[in-house]
Motif scaffolding. Sequence first.
Motif, mmCIF file in Angstrom:
data_model
loop_
_atom_site.group_PDB
_atom_site.id
_atom_site.type_symbol
_atom_site.label_atom_id
_atom_site.label_comp_id
_atom_site.label_asym_id
_atom_site.label_seq_id
_atom_site.Cartn_x
_atom_site.Cartn_y
_atom_site.Cartn_z
ATOM 1 N N TYR A 1 -29.630 -15.464 -51.646
ATOM 2 C CA TYR A 1 -30.881 -15.817 -52.316
ATOM 3 C C TYR A 1 -32.058 -15.028 -51.746
ATOM 4 C CZ TYR A 1 -32.792 -18.843 -48.596
ATOM 5 O OH TYR A 1 -33.325 -19.327 -47.429
ATOM 6 N N SER B 1 -25.194 -23.856 -49.513
ATOM 7 C CA SER B 1 -24.127 -23.658 -50.498
ATOM 8 C C SER B 1 -22.910 -24.519 -50.203
ATOM 9 C CB SER B 1 -23.720 -22.187 -50.544
ATOM 10 O OG SER B 1 -24.771 -21.383 -51.024
ATOM 11 N N TYR C 1 -24.324 -18.285 -50.688
ATOM 12 C CA TYR C 1 -25.515 -17.750 -51.347
ATOM 13 C C TYR C 1 -26.781 -18.218 -50.634
ATOM 14 C CZ TYR C 1 -28.894 -16.748 -55.040
ATOM 15 O OH TYR C 1 -29.975 -16.279 -55.746
ATOM 16 N N SER C 2 -26.720 -19.433 -50.088
ATOM 17 C CA SER C 2 -27.850 -19.985 -49.342
ATOM 18 C C SER C 2 -27.297 -20.880 -48.237
ATOM 19 C CB SER C 2 -28.766 -20.790 -50.267
ATOM 20 O OG SER C 2 -28.155 -22.019 -50.619
ATOM 21 N N THR D 1 -24.909 -17.549 -43.938
ATOM 22 C CA THR D 1 -25.699 -16.955 -45.019
ATOM 23 C C THR D 1 -26.354 -15.668 -44.529
ATOM 24 O OG1 THR D 1 -26.136 -19.115 -46.002
ATOM 25 C CG2 THR D 1 -27.611 -17.323 -46.616
ATOM 26 N N ASN E 1 -26.628 -14.022 -64.935
ATOM 27 C CA ASN E 1 -27.267 -13.904 -63.628
ATOM 28 C C ASN E 1 -28.100 -12.634 -63.524
ATOM 29 O OD1 ASN E 1 -25.965 -16.246 -62.717
ATOM 30 N ND2 ASN E 1 -24.150 -15.087 -62.094
ATOM 31 N N ASP F 1 -38.903 -12.530 -57.899
ATOM 32 C CA ASP F 1 -37.507 -12.963 -57.877
ATOM 33 C C ASP F 1 -36.525 -11.806 -58.016
ATOM 34 O OD1 ASP F 1 -38.374 -15.638 -57.748
ATOM 35 O OD2 ASP F 1 -38.569 -15.731 -59.929
#
Length: 431
Positions: free
Chosen positions: A293, A276, A272-273, A284, A212, A236
């Motif tokens: 994210y 999820s 995470y989003s 989130t 990751n 990103d």
Amino acid sequence: MSLKKVLFILLIPTIWFGACTPQVESFFYTQEQFASQVPESYDGKKTYRMRKAICRDQANYIPDTNRMAEFPMRYVRVNFHWMNTTDAAFSLENGKPFDEKKAIEYTEGFLHACNYDLIKNRKLWLPHNNDIPVLPINYRLVLSGRPDNPEDDGIYFHYDDELYYYVDRGKNSNQFDRKVFKKYAVQPDTVLNIFVLPHHPDSVASPTYPVNRVGIALGTYVKVSGIYGKKGSFWDYRGLINHEIGHVFSLMHTWKYNDGCDDTVRHPGDCYSPNSRPGCDTLTSNNMMDYGYLQHALSPCQIGKVHKTMSNYTSPKRKLLEPVWCQLKEDSTIVIRDSIDWKCDKDVEGHIIIEPDAQLTLHCRLAMPSGAKIVVKPGAKLILNDCWLHNDCGEEWQGIEIQQVRDKKGEVISRGNTIIENVANGGWVSG
């Protein structure tokens, strides 16, 4: 009527106006003029006011959007180190050889993307439907090479089979290992060194090792990994880099723990989003110091916490900032028009002018740029409440100028253990 008479008549109002216009007298605040005493505890050392509780309160460092001139921009100096094996086995693009030019483009992209998020602070998603204000994040990242080398752009490449890699977890984890810093850091006292390392191939081969985007902040250094061989762009990684730099300047994770801010929210940390799992649409987080994210928002308290660290005169992290407060900027003059209390350490970049009937009270440390002065206009008041006024760069500032018109003059009141240093006019310093 003759020309002489006309000129005489026209001249009379000018003479009358000039004679009746009150003259402004100016003099500087000195120890002798005001019968002040050098505090007995003063031994010539730079007394540090952060020991006062009021100066340690991070709430006092939160920017006031109505008075942003009093909260100048700060610039964090950074450089980037790209680590690789001696045969450059790791590339930014799978199937292609490692390209230093591409890495330079990525580095410049990192800076652009990180600063984009710092410029454009967003509304916090947590707590859901909150009314927390969105305040400006008043710092930016600047790529900094060695000043004595015009060809040094602050981007470095190291090919080292022993120190090139990052292992995030497990028995071979090197998260906290500092050998790579000791060997390759450049200007570590004044520049935040960021190391970009690939995950070790043995770790990547393990089915239980997550490849990751990860990082760690260790004092005034940062390690990041998960960039080599990944699809996507530099955009990103802006959250990862800003997150780790947030740690450098005292910010903590916000989920499950008390991060010292009452406007951040503890939450499960497993969203995470929004997609999820069920319920994540309202759980989130987009906080820069969370794992999500998107990491592109800071709360007012978090911003205050960062600026408190940046203003801490004894902190090594302060040395990572460009000292833009050293030299006078005439267009950065601060004008005080009402009653203002500065309950935090400040490094200003221009003169300070206190207008008639206004009042400025200083409680902590104030650094004035070279050649600057504090002007106390007739009817204005400056209160020095156990504070320290100085120049942070070993140069002189002009001092405190008191103005007087007839029997109306500016007033300076000194209380407690106030010290005024590095002044060309007045103040007191140890012999």
